[in-house]
Design a protein around this motif. Structure first.
Motif, short mmCIF file in Angstrom:
data_model
loop_
_atom_site.label_atom_id
_atom_site.label_comp_id
_atom_site.label_asym_id
_atom_site.label_seq_id
_atom_site.Cartn_x
_atom_site.Cartn_y
_atom_site.Cartn_z
N PRO A 74 0.84 -1.33 -0.01
CA PRO A 74 -0.17 -0.06 -0.11
C PRO A 74 0.86 1.35 -0.05
CG PRO A 74 0.05 -0.90 2.11
CD PRO A 74 0.74 -1.97 1.37
N VAL A 75 0.09 2.33 -0.30
CA VAL A 75 0.93 3.74 -0.36
C VAL A 75 0.63 4.30 1.09
CG1 VAL A 75 0.80 6.11 -1.64
CG2 VAL A 75 0.49 3.97 -2.73
N PRO A 76 1.65 4.89 1.61
CA PRO A 76 1.52 5.51 2.92
C PRO A 76 0.47 6.64 2.83
CG PRO A 76 3.81 5.39 2.50
CD PRO A 76 3.08 4.89 1.31
N PRO A 77 -0.24 6.75 3.89
CA PRO A 77 -1.64 7.61 4.00
C PRO A 77 -0.80 9.20 3.75
CG PRO A 77 -1.12 6.68 6.23
CD PRO A 77 -0.35 5.98 5.30
N GLY A 78 -1.57 9.85 3.43
CA GLY A 78 -1.28 11.25 3.20
C GLY A 78 -2.06 12.10 4.22
N PRO A 79 -2.47 13.34 4.03
CA PRO A 79 -2.06 13.88 2.45
C PRO A 79 -0.83 14.51 2.07
CG PRO A 79 -3.28 15.51 3.88
CD PRO A 79 -2.91 14.47 4.90
N ILE A 102 -1.93 6.02 -4.85
CA ILE A 102 -1.51 7.48 -4.80
C ILE A 102 -2.44 8.47 -4.89
CG2 ILE A 102 0.03 8.75 -6.61
CD1 ILE A 102 1.38 6.22 -7.40
N SER A 103 -3.57 8.34 -5.51
CA SER A 103 -4.55 9.60 -5.75
C SER A 103 -4.98 9.51 -4.22
CB SER A 103 -5.60 8.97 -6.62
OG SER A 103 -6.67 10.10 -6.54
N ARG A 104 -5.26 8.60 -3.39
CA ARG A 104 -5.70 8.84 -2.05
C ARG A 104 -4.91 9.52 -1.19
NH1 ARG A 104 -7.95 3.49 -3.25
NH2 ARG A 104 -6.21 2.62 -2.23
N LEU A 106 -2.72 11.93 -2.01
CA LEU A 106 -2.58 13.30 -2.39
C LEU A 106 -3.82 14.09 -1.87
CD1 LEU A 106 -1.37 13.09 -5.91
CD2 LEU A 106 -0.04 13.96 -4.23
N GLY A 107 -3.50 15.42 -1.40
CA GLY A 107 -4.55 16.26 -1.07
C GLY A 107 -5.04 17.01 -2.41
N PRO A 108 -6.34 17.30 -2.26
CA PRO A 108 -6.80 18.00 -3.66
C PRO A 108 -5.91 19.25 -4.44
CG PRO A 108 -8.67 18.11 -1.92
CD PRO A 108 -7.24 17.49 -1.10
N GLY A 109 -5.73 18.80 -5.39
CA GLY A 109 -4.67 19.78 -6.08
C GLY A 109 -3.21 19.21 -6.11
N GLY A 110 -2.97 18.10 -5.07
CA GLY A 110 -1.76 17.55 -5.29
C GLY A 110 -1.17 16.94 -6.42
N ARG A 111 0.14 16.68 -6.66
CA ARG A 111 0.53 16.42 -7.74
C ARG A 111 1.41 15.06 -7.72
NH1 ARG A 111 0.68 20.67 -5.09
NH2 ARG A 111 2.91 21.18 -5.37
N PHE A 112 1.25 14.25 -8.90
CA PHE A 112 1.80 12.83 -8.99
C PHE A 112 2.96 13.05 -10.14
CE2 PHE A 112 1.55 8.54 -10.74
CZ PHE A 112 2.56 8.14 -10.17
N ALA A 113 4.31 13.14 -9.76
CA ALA A 113 5.54 13.28 -10.80
C ALA A 113 5.88 11.87 -11.08
CB ALA A 113 6.37 14.10 -10.32
N PHE A 114 6.02 11.32 -12.20
CA PHE A 114 6.59 10.12 -12.40
C PHE A 114 7.31 9.99 -13.67
CE2 PHE A 114 2.24 9.95 -13.97
CZ PHE A 114 2.30 8.88 -14.96
N THR A 115 7.83 8.92 -14.01
CA THR A 115 8.33 8.43 -15.10
C THR A 115 7.66 6.98 -15.56
OG1 THR A 115 10.24 7.41 -14.45
CG2 THR A 115 10.52 9.87 -15.15
N MET A 116 7.64 6.88 -16.99
CA MET A 116 7.23 5.55 -17.14
C MET A 116 7.94 4.97 -18.71
SD MET A 116 3.52 5.77 -19.06
CE MET A 116 3.56 4.04 -19.70
N CYS A 147 -5.92 4.86 -16.97
CA CYS A 147 -5.84 4.48 -15.60
C CYS A 147 -5.66 5.70 -14.74
CB CYS A 147 -4.38 3.83 -15.43
SG CYS A 147 -4.80 1.93 -15.88
N LEU A 148 -4.97 6.57 -15.11
CA LEU A 148 -4.96 8.05 -14.28
C LEU A 148 -6.15 8.66 -14.32
CD1 LEU A 148 -1.58 9.44 -15.97
CD2 LEU A 148 -1.75 8.67 -13.52
N GLN A 149 -7.03 8.67 -15.35
CA GLN A 149 -8.41 9.30 -15.30
C GLN A 149 -9.16 8.61 -14.41
OE1 GLN A 149 -10.58 9.32 -18.97
NE2 GLN A 149 -11.31 11.20 -18.74
N ARG A 150 -9.02 7.28 -14.34
CA ARG A 150 -9.98 6.75 -13.47
C ARG A 150 -9.66 6.66 -11.82
NH1 ARG A 150 -9.76 2.80 -17.59
NH2 ARG A 150 -7.96 1.50 -16.48
N ALA A 151 -8.29 7.15 -11.56
CA ALA A 151 -7.96 7.46 -10.50
C ALA A 151 -8.29 9.02 -9.80
CB ALA A 151 -6.28 6.92 -9.96
N GLY A 152 -8.61 9.70 -10.96
CA GLY A 152 -8.86 11.03 -10.47
C GLY A 152 -7.83 12.08 -10.68
#
Length: 221
Positions: A74-79, A102-104, A106-116, A147-152
């Motif tokens: 699991p991803v550690p709880p935020g926000p 990851i979405s959970r 982040l707070g509203p307006g939080g950002r996810f920066a990643f490479t793939m 997938c990103l869209q479904r995760a908000g």
């Protein structure tokens, strides 16, 4: 990733002094420590390797960095203000569960920066050629965006880093080959051969357009 690419990604993610940053699969936290030093954020790095985390803690010195040994998910709880996932999206077969977590975090307006590493899944013949193929789960771009869209999570920026990714793979492969005897003495000849084979394959696949390396910043809606 180069230091310049890491800095550019952090800037695009809007990391600012005092922001809380979660770095998933941080390893020895070279990028995370660099970002903390450059941008003045607070930082939590998480990795499943206790030895890597020990090195990260030692090298962090007086930086405002914390580290935990844990498997993801699991991803550690935020926000958190920003979540980072650099160079390791490839290892997750179930990206949907990861992105929801990851979405959970982040707070509203939080950002996810990643490479793939973007591309169709490996064929059976490709999996046979790639060492540790059970950690290589390529994803087509359209599938990742869905997938990103479904995760908000809405993509705000992306850039193709494929040319520099290939250059790094070639440079590392050449360095490993030049030091082959010393490296083999420490990790064994089979592990060295796998390392060299993997770097040659990545270089070949990027050259041929089989795989692209893309960086993203997505915002939680």
């Amino acid at each position: 990733m180069s230091a310049g690419e890491i800095h550019a990604l952090a800037e695009r993610a809007g990391i600012a002094p005092g922001d809380s940053v979660l770095d998933l699969c941080c390893g020895v936290a070279g990028p995370g420590r660099f970002i903390t030093r450059q941008f003045g954020c607070t930082y939590l790095g998480v990795d499943g390797s206790a030895s890597a985390v020990d090195i990260a803690r030692e090298r962090a010195g007086e930086l405002p960095c914390r580290f935990e040994v844990a498997q993801i998910p699991p991803v550690p709880p935020g926000p958190f203000d920003v979540v980072l996932l650099l160079e390791t999206m490839l290892a997750f077969a179930d990206k949907e569960t990861l992105l929801q977590g990851i979405s959970r975090a982040l707070g509203p307006g939080g950002r996810f920066a990643f490479t793939m590493e973007e591309g169709p899944p490996l064929s059976e013949s490709e999996r046979a050629r790639m060492p540790d193929a059970d950690t290589v789960w390529l994803t087509p771009l359209r599938e990742m965006l869905d997938c990103l869209q479904r995760a908000g999570l809405a993509v705000r920026w992306s850039e193709d880093f494929s040319p520099s990714h290939r250059a790094v793979a070639d440079s590392l492969g050449a360095a490993f080959a030049a030091d082959a005897d010393d490296i083999a003495a420490q990790i064994g000849r089979r592990a060295l051969d796998d390392l060299l084979s993997a770097h040659r394959l990545w270089s070949e696949w990027v050259r041929d357009g089989r795989v692209r390396k893309i960086a993203f910043v997505a915002e939680r809606l």
